[in-house]
Design an enzyme around this catalytic site. Sequence first.
Site, short mmCIF file in Angstrom:
data_model
loop_
_atom_site.label_atom_id
_atom_site.label_comp_id
_atom_site.label_asym_id
_atom_site.label_seq_id
_atom_site.Cartn_x
_atom_site.Cartn_y
_atom_site.Cartn_z
N LYS A 1 172.62 -41.71 -11.16
CA LYS A 1 173.17 -40.38 -10.87
C LYS A 1 172.06 -39.60 -10.17
CE LYS A 1 173.55 -36.45 -11.66
NZ LYS A 1 173.29 -35.28 -10.73
N GLU B 1 160.22 -38.82 -17.23
CA GLU B 1 159.08 -38.44 -16.40
C GLU B 1 159.32 -37.00 -16.00
OE1 GLU B 1 157.13 -37.13 -13.59
OE2 GLU B 1 158.11 -38.60 -12.27
N CYS C 1 155.91 -33.30 -9.15
CA CYS C 1 155.53 -33.08 -10.54
C CYS C 1 154.04 -33.29 -10.77
CB CYS C 1 156.35 -33.98 -11.46
SG CYS C 1 156.44 -35.69 -10.91
N GLU D 1 155.10 -24.38 -14.66
CA GLU D 1 155.28 -25.17 -13.45
C GLU D 1 156.07 -24.37 -12.42
OE1 GLU D 1 156.34 -29.76 -12.35
OE2 GLU D 1 157.76 -28.72 -13.66
#
Length: 493
Positions: A175, A250, A284, A385
């Site tokens: 997906k 992750e 990331c 972040e």
Amino acid sequence: MKTYGHFIDGAYVEPLKGKWIDSFNPYTGEVWARIPQGCADDVDRAVAAASRAMREGPWATMNASARGKLMLRLADLVAANAERLAEVEVRDNGKLMAEMLGQLRYHPEWWRYFGGLADKVEGAVMPIDKPEMFAFTRHEPVGVVGALTAWNSPLIFVAWKCAPAIAAGCSVVVKPSEFASASTLEFAALTKEAGFPDGVFNVVSGYGPEAGSALVDHRDVAKITFTGSDTTGARIYAQAAQSLKRVSLELGGKSPNIVFDDCDIDAALAGVISGIFAATGQTCIAGSRVLVQNSIREAFSQRLAELGRSARKGDPMLPDTNIGPVTTAPQYRKILEYIEIAKAEGARCILGGGPATSPDLPGGQFVEPTIFVDVTPGMRIAREEVFGPVLSILGFEDEAEAVRLANDTLYGLAAGVWTTDIGRALRMSSALKAGTVWVNTYRAVSYMMPFGGMKRSGLGRESGVEAIREYLETKSVWISTTKDVPANPFIMR
């Protein structure tokens, strides 16, 4: 404008509800393709195909060496189609053609590596302590894998997740992010061309709360692997726990890039720029916190701003472009909000600090490369972040303070160290709480090296030998070699 279908059971099919999602080119701001808006019934159809492949037909009986040969064939097809696939990714997510083409040319190595590893997964005969028993272990595929991938590097994530899963003998349902599904749907046809049996590789596109959630909930999915934000990852982890699925995550990062005063300054400057402004900061592993030893902090910050100022913004298809657009409108707004938060909290902006606008930036989703100084560890810009081209610079006095500041975060995905002292390099790589530590380099990855995070940056590892273990179950087998009947059947043997 191209209209895609889901890829299910070896064929492209229309969404059952007949709904589509417009895919926007982040550079032009124009709709360039339509992808299917999948629903729970579409997911059920894909999982059913994947389950059949695990139970029936050629995949269920195919030996590991044969699986590996199919994967090697797929690797060659990806290599032959790398430029075409890279162009699709650039239209879909706005990242630089130079970076996407590099990724697609490297992508086949995951299929080659895990294709070669497929028939190297060995059980063991145990020197068991029980007399007249023969005992051994074997490794079997965990089952159907649901792979949820992010929009910033779609096909690399497909390789990271699906190559070890398929080498292990699993079937997969991918997906992809609704913001960047086209390249994964294009890639699916190559699995068919390579000879993968129907149902082994499936793709259902759509929104996370609808298609993604249905995949995580599905009773016939044995494992979920996800790349994305930590908040979404935490929700998926909790959701998957309801059916005791295995999970690999992750997730996000707030990675420190640590610059000591004995470093090669030019190399460190280039590494810091790469760590935060490459991929428009949409990665990331972005080195979004730069910790600079106080003795060189002011001079280093000024040189960094000068280097950042020279970055060329523009069309991501052009080879001399350094900074492309932000991929999604929500992410663009989020980055600008964080810039304003940083200013309000007292951080001083020495580069950028707002949207980039000019006639040659038509899509309206460009952010100036931005650097903040006078940042304190408690500021949100230093702790949360941002996922954009926004850098915070903090100072430190010595190794001990550098380690304390670097580890003072919820995240633990990556870290960088810049020093010419090998002893310091080894001490720092030991002390930093991060899944990957780069010394005198940054953003280096390989199919051979495990990749994953500590703390809130995730669970499990991708790439390297460790990755295939994420998709295997270990079974213990006991065989009695005696003909004697147990003297007392009510006692454990």
